[in-house]
Enzyme design. Structure first.
Site, mmCIF file in Angstrom:
data_model
loop_
_atom_site.group_PDB
_atom_site.id
_atom_site.type_symbol
_atom_site.label_atom_id
_atom_site.label_comp_id
_atom_site.label_asym_id
_atom_site.label_seq_id
_atom_site.Cartn_x
_atom_site.Cartn_y
_atom_site.Cartn_z
ATOM 1 C CE1 TYR A 142 -3.585 -2.619 0.684
ATOM 2 C CE2 TYR A 142 -4.657 -0.639 1.119
ATOM 3 C CZ TYR A 142 -4.752 -2.098 0.770
ATOM 4 O OH TYR A 142 -5.852 -2.455 0.628
ATOM 5 C CE LYS A 190 1.358 -17.896 -2.475
ATOM 6 N NZ LYS A 190 0.537 -19.051 -2.844
ATOM 7 C CG ASP A 222 -2.336 -20.369 -1.087
ATOM 8 O OD1 ASP A 222 -1.856 -20.118 -0.181
ATOM 9 O OD2 ASP A 222 -1.753 -20.807 -2.259
ATOM 10 C CG ASP A 246 -8.264 -4.654 1.478
ATOM 11 O OD1 ASP A 246 -9.066 -4.203 2.296
ATOM 12 O OD2 ASP A 246 -8.113 -4.701 0.185
ATOM 13 C CG ASP A 250 -13.608 -6.590 2.496
ATOM 14 O OD1 ASP A 250 -13.453 -5.999 3.573
ATOM 15 O OD2 ASP A 250 -14.261 -6.206 1.816
HETATM 16 C C1 IPM Z 1 -10.460 -1.052 4.010
HETATM 17 C C2 IPM Z 1 -10.648 -0.428 2.469
HETATM 18 C C3 IPM Z 1 -9.638 0.432 2.192
HETATM 19 C C4 IPM Z 1 -8.222 -0.342 2.107
HETATM 20 C C5 IPM Z 1 -9.843 1.163 0.876
HETATM 21 C C6 IPM Z 1 -10.992 2.026 0.857
HETATM 22 C C7 IPM Z 1 -8.510 2.026 0.560
HETATM 23 O O1 IPM Z 1 -10.848 -1.451 1.613
HETATM 24 O O2 IPM Z 1 -10.492 -0.307 4.869
HETATM 25 O O3 IPM Z 1 -10.382 -2.289 4.118
HETATM 26 O O4 IPM Z 1 -8.003 -1.147 1.091
HETATM 27 O O5 IPM Z 1 -7.504 -0.406 3.124
HETATM 28 MG MG MG Z 2 -10.743 -3.257 2.245
#
Ligand code: IPM
Ligand code: MG
Length: 352
Positions: A142, A190, A222, A246, A250
């Site tokens: 990032y 990884k 993975d 990230d 999710d």
């Molecule tokens: C998160 C989001 C952010 C990230 C984006 C919006 C930049 O997906 O907070 O997980 O990738 O960190």
């Molecule tokens: Mg995210």
């Protein structure tokens, strides 16, 4: 006690959900005799519109001077399909993380019994799942330099960099979490491919002797992506680098069936930030239908971080009651749905 709270509603549904959490915090302040002073500041697309910057200096100053930051959401579709946009709302979030030194993002993944039917997984797989994803937040791909395009525009590159020091401070925090929980830590990387991952593994191995009571295992990302779906109950604390975290966080958030309910905390060097894990949900903005519970539960995490544990427990209890009573928004309602503000009013009322 007196606390300063910076309020950054951001974009989309951000303002309406944050308003409910503020309502709840005001009810807590009254009930428990605290004084919370709220200072609102722009971030994201809203801030670009107002100032040209997605994380204005003034917003940063307000965050630095506060005891905690309550954050809504960021992102606006008008930027998403414009790869050439010079400034993007998401840069505001990244700048905030970097400038506040928020190197750890903590996402508890818990199930709510009344919502398990919403999970894409079978009930027996997910019932009772309870783990924490700890994501490194200010390093890796990032932020690594160089990042950009070749002169003729035909190539692009990003760089992932980690120092041992960056790995140590996040893994230290992950060990602390594991100590307070079930004493198991899964390090996701990884290492069969990436040099940064091998540095992570080596660094963790150096830390193991000082953390003997914690059972540590290493998992390739993975494989972890698969196991989160297949055996979500086997995890306790998971720690990983920025981009893997990230993606996995999710993934982890949806298996409980309660994306609209999961809070997060980002902590590090300066003021901590508390925010729902979901995004700005622009389709629902201004409609008073978005679920405010993730933000209200983020406010509970905020209270815990200020050592206001009874207050946080009262918020969690009121949230549970609102669900038991069926005072919930349309995403989780069985029959009649309440609006965003009705849910906020109800929970604030229950606390009072
Ligand atoms: C998160 C989001 C952010 C990230 C984006 C919006 C930049 O997906 O907070 O997980 O990738 O960190
Ligand atoms: Mg995210």
């Amino acid at each position: 006690m007196n606390y300063k709270i910076a309020v950054l509603p951001g974009d989309g549904i951000g303002p309406e959900i944050v308003e409910q959490a503020v309502k709840v915090l005001k009810a807590v302040a009254q009930k428990y005799n605290h004084e919370f002073s709220f200072t609102e500041a722009p971030v994201g697309a809203t801030a670009i519109d107002q100032t040209g910057s997605p994380y204005p200096d003034e917003t940063h100053r307000i965050c630095m001077e506060s005891d905690a930051v309550l954050f809504g959401a960021i992102g606006d579709p008008k930027y998403d399909n414009d790869p050439k946009a010079k400034v993007r709302p998401e840069q505001g979030l990244l700048a905030m993380r970097k400038k506040l030194g928020l190197y750890a993002n903590i996402r508890p993944v818990t199930t709510f019994p009344s919502l398990i039917h919403k999970s894409p997984l079978r009930r027996d797989l997910v019932e009772g799942a309870d783990f924490v994803v700890i994501r490194e937040l200010t390093g890796g791909i990032y932020f690594g330099e160089p990042s950009g395009r070749s002169e003729n525009g035909e190539k692009a590159y990003d760089t992932s960099i980690y120092s041992k020091e960056e790995v140590r401070r996040i893994v230290d925090l992950a060990f602390d979490y594991a100590r307070k929980r079930n004493k198991r830590l899964t390090v996701v990387d990884k290492a069969n491919v990436l040099a940064t991952s091998r540095l992570w593994r080596e660094t963790v191995q150096e830390m193991v002797p000082d953390n003997k009571e914690i059972e540590v295992d290493y998992m390739f990302v993975d494989n972890a992506a698969m196991q989160i779906i297949q055996w979500p109950k086997k995890f306790d604390v998971m720690v990983t680098e920025n981009m893997f975290g990230d993606i996995l966080s999710d993934e982890a958030s949806v298996i409980t069936g309660s994306l609209g309910l999961l809070p997060s905390a980002s902590v590090g060097i300066h003021t901590s930030v508390f925010e729902p894990i979901h995004g700005s949900y622009p389709q629902a903005a201004g409609k008073n239908i978005a679920n405010p519970l993730a933000t209200i539960l983020s406010a509970a995490m905020l209270l815990e971080a200020l050592d206001l544990t009874d207050e946080a427990a009262a918020v969690r209890k009121a949230v549970d009651e609102s669900m038991d009573q069926g005072v919930v928004t349309e995403d989780i309602a069985q029959d009649k749905a309440a609006s965003t503000s009705e849910v906020g009013d109800w929970i604030a009322g229950a606390i009072s």
